[in-house]
Write an enzyme that holds these catalytic residues in place. Structure first.
Site, short mmCIF file in Angstrom:
data_model
loop_
_atom_site.label_atom_id
_atom_site.label_comp_id
_atom_site.label_asym_id
_atom_site.label_seq_id
_atom_site.Cartn_x
_atom_site.Cartn_y
_atom_site.Cartn_z
CB THR A 118 -11.80 23.83 37.37
OG1 THR A 118 -12.79 24.84 37.46
CG2 THR A 118 -12.48 22.56 36.86
CE1 TYR A 142 -12.08 23.41 32.25
CE2 TYR A 142 -13.50 24.66 33.72
CZ TYR A 142 -12.24 24.28 33.31
OH TYR A 142 -11.13 24.77 33.98
#
Length: 328
Positions: A118, A142
């Site tokens: 990501t 995250y």
């Protein structure tokens, strides 16, 4: 005989779309999923193995049964806000699950690994177009957990010859234009489906989190990629590994950023309806702007994000949200 690929998270939004394009490319996608957030009815393109990455025995059993030539790893917890409130959950599930998968793959002799990472690994770097050499400074658990998995792949590549392609991608949107699968999460947190639910009257209004960011209209700025463009890049990455081209990191974005308000304006145009909104405070862990500045995927993989216009992404998602497969 067609080659088999293990797709973790294959019952989820991106994983299910990946299975569709893998089948079209001549592979047999085996979905590995615990169905905590995935949908069994989305498993349409190959076998299903219900298992949990936190259970190494499940991982070993899947490798033994299907003997895949490669892994596409999508399964992860991915809610930024939740990761800020419960970082331990993200470190346990994302990192330990990936470690079990990596070690299981190596033990089975499956040494080709495509990883769904990501742009959140870059953190909040205002005014910077992000490429693969940009320093990674994640600002939430995250992004930090995904960065840790990237580091593991490098370590196991050096120690055990694990070949890997890492895709750091930006906001994913849209759905399969043929309407076989779509985007649906419980709870839903993604801007476009939330917005379309508000348009359709399935929720009272879309909350715009933060209107005082240093952007052209005060709302967060993001780079959006159509899910079908994104998963086609993963097939190109798989081909890259099977051709023995070595380890590589690729950003997947269009290089164009849109603010939340601009996405809302496009939705009005596509649906010909008003979007009800309410103003909310900033959310912890949200970066101001995340936009790709990379041309590597185009130059080296031949990847072209040809569907990644806001009009098509919103249009495909709107069609899905009104179709028979949608649970809203």
């Amino acid at each position: 005989m067609a080659q088999t690929v293990l797709v973790t998270g294959g019952a989820g939004y991106i994983g299910a779309h990946a299975c569709k394009v893998l089948k079209a490319a001549g592979f047999v996608p085996v979905t590995f999923d615990n169905l905590n957030t995935g949908w069994e009815e989305a498993v349409k393109y190959g076998p299903f193995f219900k298992g949990d990455l936190m259970n190494r025995a499940d991982v070993d059993a899947a490798f033994a049964q299907y003997r895949p030539v490669a892994v596409l790893h999508f399964a992860a917890l991915s809610l930024v806000g939740q990761s800020m409130k419960d970082p331990g959950k993200y470190w346990r599930v994302n990192v330990m699950g990936a470690l079990n998968l990596i070690e299981g793959a190596i033990a089975a002799g499956c040494l080709n690994f495509v990883f769904s990472s990501t742009c959140a690994t870059y953190g909040d770097q205002d005014g910077v177009l992000l490429d693969e050499e940009t320093v990674q400074k994640p600002i939430n658990s995250y992004g930090a957990s995904k960065r840790a998995i990237e580091d593991m792949l490098v370590n196991f590549g050096e120690s055990h010859g694990l070949n890997h392609v890492i895709f750091r991608y930006f906001n994913v949107a849209g759905c399969d234009p043929e309407g076989e699968i779509g985007e649906q999460h419980v709870p839903e947190t993604h801007l476009i489906p939330l917005m379309l639910d508000a348009v359709a009257g399935k929720r009272p209004a879309l909350t715009v989190f933060g209107s005082d960011y240093p952007t052209r209209d005060g709302t967060c700025l993001r780079d959006y990629v159509h899910v079908m463009d994104l998963v086609e890049a993963h097939v190109l990455g798989l081909d890259w590994l099977l051709a023995g081209k070595g380890n590589r990191v690729f950003n997947l974005g269009t290089g164009t950023g849109f603010t939340v308000r601009e996405v809302i304006d496009h939705a009005r145009a596509v649906t010909n309806r008003e979007v009800p909104i309410v103003e909310g405070p900033r959310r912890a862990g949200d970066a101001v702007a995340l936009v790709s500045g990379s041309l590597r995927a185009a130059a080296e993989l031949g990847w072209e994000p040809k569907r990644s216009t806001l009009r098509q992404m919103i249009g495909d998602a709107w069609a899905w949200a009104q179709g028979p497969g949608y649970r809203g």
